[in-house]
Design an enzyme around this catalytic site. Structure first.
Site, PDB file in Angstrom:
ATOM      1  N   SER A  45      76.347  22.852   3.643  1.00  0.00           N
ATOM      2  CA  SER A  45      76.394  21.450   3.217  1.00  0.00           C
ATOM      3  C   SER A  45      75.618  21.215   1.925  1.00  0.00           C
ATOM      4  CB  SER A  45      75.851  20.539   4.324  1.00  0.00           C
ATOM      5  OG  SER A  45      76.705  20.551   5.448  1.00  0.00           O
ATOM      6  N   GLY A 219      79.873  19.887   6.612  1.00  0.00           N
ATOM      7  CA  GLY A 219      80.327  20.443   5.339  1.00  0.00           C
ATOM      8  C   GLY A 219      79.791  19.641   4.175  1.00  0.00           C
ATOM      9  N   GLY A 221      79.818  17.720   0.167  1.00  0.00           N
ATOM     10  CA  GLY A 221      80.617  16.927  -0.761  1.00  0.00           C
ATOM     11  C   GLY A 221      81.051  15.556  -0.279  1.00  0.00           C
ATOM     12  N   CYS A 247      79.000  15.359  11.339  1.00  0.00           N
ATOM     13  CA  CYS A 247      78.661  15.188   9.925  1.00  0.00           C
ATOM     14  C   CYS A 247      79.907  14.937   9.066  1.00  0.00           C
ATOM     15  CB  CYS A 247      77.851  16.380   9.445  1.00  0.00           C
ATOM     16  SG  CYS A 247      76.922  16.055   7.926  1.00  0.00           S
ATOM     17  N   GLN A 251      82.892  11.909   9.239  1.00  0.00           N
ATOM     18  CA  GLN A 251      83.360  11.061   8.142  1.00  0.00           C
ATOM     19  C   GLN A 251      84.864  11.196   7.935  1.00  0.00           C
ATOM     20  OE1 GLN A 251      80.954  12.467   4.884  1.00  0.00           O
ATOM     21  NE2 GLN A 251      79.040  11.966   5.934  1.00  0.00           N
ATOM     22  N   HIS A 332      73.103  16.276  13.402  1.00  0.00           N
ATOM     23  CA  HIS A 332      73.386  17.670  13.791  1.00  0.00           C
ATOM     24  C   HIS A 332      72.821  18.002  15.170  1.00  0.00           C
ATOM     25  CE1 HIS A 332      74.997  19.293   9.948  1.00  0.00           C
ATOM     26  NE2 HIS A 332      74.361  18.244   9.469  1.00  0.00           N
ATOM     27  N   GLU A 334      73.431  20.597  16.731  1.00  0.00           N
ATOM     28  CA  GLU A 334      73.215  22.058  16.762  1.00  0.00           C
ATOM     29  C   GLU A 334      71.983  22.449  15.969  1.00  0.00           C
ATOM     30  OE1 GLU A 334      74.550  21.630  12.707  1.00  0.00           O
ATOM     31  OE2 GLU A 334      75.024  20.602  14.556  1.00  0.00           O
TER      32      GLU A 334
END
Length: 357
Positions: A45, A219, A221, A247, A251, A332, A334
């Protein structure tokens, strides 16, 4: 060797070069985690960004390669107050300095990261340059920085072809948008067989394997750049397969369902962000890494309702989709390292697959 961090607003910090000596222009962001600098470096990310660590001493426990969240580090640059050049840790296999140099990542140490972070908080995330050139032309550098933008990073970080991680339980299709290793690991720990697909895989290919559930990963951007991926996620949304998204995946699912996203002033990055479960009222401490959020005012309540909210600034941290086996979170669960408060969300996903079956 001297090094300089030049910000888009003309501010210049002078310090020492660490890692590679190549010159780089990137988006400058800050992370408030006290530990986990290797996991930060290897989180996809961060592609297209240079990371400021707000904790003052970085590198003191060295590099433990088995803790990497992907096969390589992704940031364009690395910015610290003090670099520990002699690590102390029985698991350490390398120094941070050598790790940065080996992967051609330029960095700077010995600067006032507190002052730098205050600038980014007050003025917002901005572009910057790390250079060892003492003769730089400030005006020319600022013009170059203003043309930089983070683009094409999902394509850069995703896997190149499908692969399968063994398991004897539920079959999960994981869409790799720049996934951290611990997402698949968390599923495997719960017995799942995980088929990992490239970000640009077609929905038909994923659904034809008849998965018990689908995961959309984190991820890098701007989510709105992923037009083709959003089109495929719309098809996944229309299926009856249970979906859990994290994440960037959160979106993209929102965009696929008709909502909008916008960029935060300086983002959420670190292991100490409080989020509130709107159903139970319980507050969890979460690990986060994102610069964009779902615009809660654009969510159609017939489609989805907010499930979690950020206690600090009130931004959306998760959605529950109506009449669908879909839930998504901005943070997150994880997290590794980081707070383990939200690991139960993987268990919720397992139960959702069991009910859906």
């Amino acid at each position: 060797m001297k090094a300089f961090l030049i910000l888009e607003d003309g501010t210049v910090f002078k310090g020492s070069s660490i890692g590679s000596t190549r010159e780089v222009i990137s988006e400058i962001v800050f992370n408030t985690s006290m530990t986990g600098y290797l996991e930060v470096l290897t989180d996809p990310s961060y592609a297209g960004q240079a990371v400021v660590m707000t904790y003052p001493l970085i590198g003191n426990y060295g590099i433990c390669h088995e803790d990497m969240e992907s096969l390589k580090p992704w940031p364009d640059g690395y910015i610290v107050r003090e670099l520990s050049r002699i690590p102390s840790n029985f698991r350490s296999g390398d120094t941070l300095q050598h790790f940065l140099k080996e992967h051609n990542i330029p960095g700077i140490s010995g600067i006032d990261t507190r002052a730098l972070t205050k600038i980014l908080r007050e003025k917002g995330t901005m572009n910057g340059m790390i250079t060892t050139d003492e003769g730089f032309d400030l005006g020319e550098v600022i013009l170059r920085m203003k043309t930089y933008s983070v683009t094409g990073v999902v394509e850069k970080t995703t896997c190149r072809e499908k692969y399968v991680l063994p398991g004897c339980g539920k079959k999960v299709a994981l869409l790799d948008l720049g996934a951290k290793n611990n997402i698949a690991r968390s599923l495997q720990e719960r017995g799942c067989e995980v088929a990992v697909y490239p970000a640009f895989a077609k929905a038909e290919e994923i659904l034809s394997s008849r998965p018990d559930g689908i995961m959309l990963s984190n991820g890098p951007g701007d989510p709105k750049e992923c037009v083709e991926i959003i089109g495929e996620i719309k098809k996944l949304y229309e299926s009856n397969v249970p979906i859990f998204a994290i994440c960037l995946g959160h979106q993209l699912m929102a965009l696929a369902a008709g909502a909008d996203t916008h960029k935060l002033k300086y983002g959420h990055r670190g292991g100490n962000h409080p989020v509130k479960d709107l159903e139970t009222g319980r507050v969890y401490i979460s690990s986060q890494n994102h610069g964009y959020v779902v615009d809660v005012d654009t969510i159609d309540p017939v489609v989805a309702v907010p499930a979690f909210v950020n206690v600090n600034d009130g931004t959306n941290e998760g959605l529950k989709y109506m009449n669908k086996n879909i839930f998504t979170v901005q943070y997150h669960p994880e997290a590794c390292p980081g707070p383990q408060d939200s690991g139960y969300l993987f268990d919720r996903f397992i139960k959702m697959m069991e009910v859906g079956k």
